[in-house]
Design a protein around this motif. Structure first.
Motif, short mmCIF file in Angstrom:
data_model
loop_
_atom_site.label_atom_id
_atom_site.label_comp_id
_atom_site.label_asym_id
_atom_site.label_seq_id
_atom_site.Cartn_x
_atom_site.Cartn_y
_atom_site.Cartn_z
N THR A 7 10.75 5.92 4.71
CA THR A 7 11.14 6.65 5.92
C THR A 7 12.22 5.92 6.69
O THR A 7 13.20 6.52 7.13
CB THR A 7 9.90 6.87 6.82
OG1 THR A 7 8.91 7.57 6.08
CG2 THR A 7 10.26 7.63 8.07
N ALA A 43 5.59 4.28 2.10
CA ALA A 43 6.05 5.48 2.82
C ALA A 43 6.82 5.09 4.07
O ALA A 43 7.85 5.70 4.39
CB ALA A 43 4.85 6.36 3.17
N ALA A 44 6.34 4.08 4.79
CA ALA A 44 7.04 3.62 5.99
C ALA A 44 8.41 3.07 5.62
O ALA A 44 9.42 3.35 6.30
CB ALA A 44 6.21 2.57 6.71
N THR A 51 0.86 -1.19 0.00
CA THR A 51 0.00 0.00 0.00
C THR A 51 0.89 1.24 0.00
O THR A 51 2.08 1.16 0.33
CB THR A 51 -0.92 0.02 1.23
OG1 THR A 51 -0.09 0.14 2.39
CG2 THR A 51 -1.76 -1.23 1.32
N PRO A 52 0.33 2.39 -0.36
CA PRO A 52 1.14 3.61 -0.29
C PRO A 52 1.68 3.89 1.12
O PRO A 52 2.79 4.40 1.27
CB PRO A 52 0.16 4.70 -0.72
CG PRO A 52 -0.84 4.00 -1.58
CD PRO A 52 -0.96 2.63 -0.99
N GLU A 53 0.93 3.54 2.15
CA GLU A 53 1.39 3.74 3.52
C GLU A 53 2.59 2.84 3.83
O GLU A 53 3.54 3.26 4.50
CB GLU A 53 0.26 3.46 4.52
CG GLU A 53 -0.87 4.46 4.49
CD GLU A 53 -1.89 4.17 3.39
OE1 GLU A 53 -1.86 3.06 2.79
OE2 GLU A 53 -2.71 5.05 3.12
N GLU A 54 2.55 1.59 3.36
CA GLU A 54 3.67 0.68 3.58
C GLU A 54 4.93 1.16 2.86
O GLU A 54 6.03 1.09 3.40
CB GLU A 54 3.30 -0.73 3.12
CG GLU A 54 2.26 -1.39 3.98
CD GLU A 54 1.76 -2.72 3.41
OE1 GLU A 54 1.29 -3.54 4.23
OE2 GLU A 54 1.83 -2.92 2.19
#
Length: 66
Positions: free
Chosen positions: A21, A17-18, A12-15
């Motif tokens: 980071t 991004a994590a 996912t986009p959140e994964e």
């Protein structure tokens, strides 16, 4: 600039991004300082160079012969 490529799975986009980071933080962190409290190899050489003492009858005489 490096490229990040996902070769397996569907993050996912959140994964993503994590992951970015974590990698950016790891790359920006300074290298760990060397452990200066540890004794050097020269200071601990005697531990490896001699055999331990084995007290007992006749050991004083036997200590002169390796």
């Amino acid at each position: 600039m490096s490229t990040l490529k996902v070769v397996k799975g569907d993050p996912t986009p959140e994964e993503l991004a994590a992951l970015v980071t974590v990698l950016a933080t790891r790359a920006a962190a300074p290298p760990p300082a060397p452990d200066t409290d540890r004794a050097s190899n020269w200071a601990t050489y005697w531990r490896n160079a001699r055999t331990p003492f084995h007290p007992g009858p006749g050991q004083w005489r036997a200590s002169a012969h390796p």
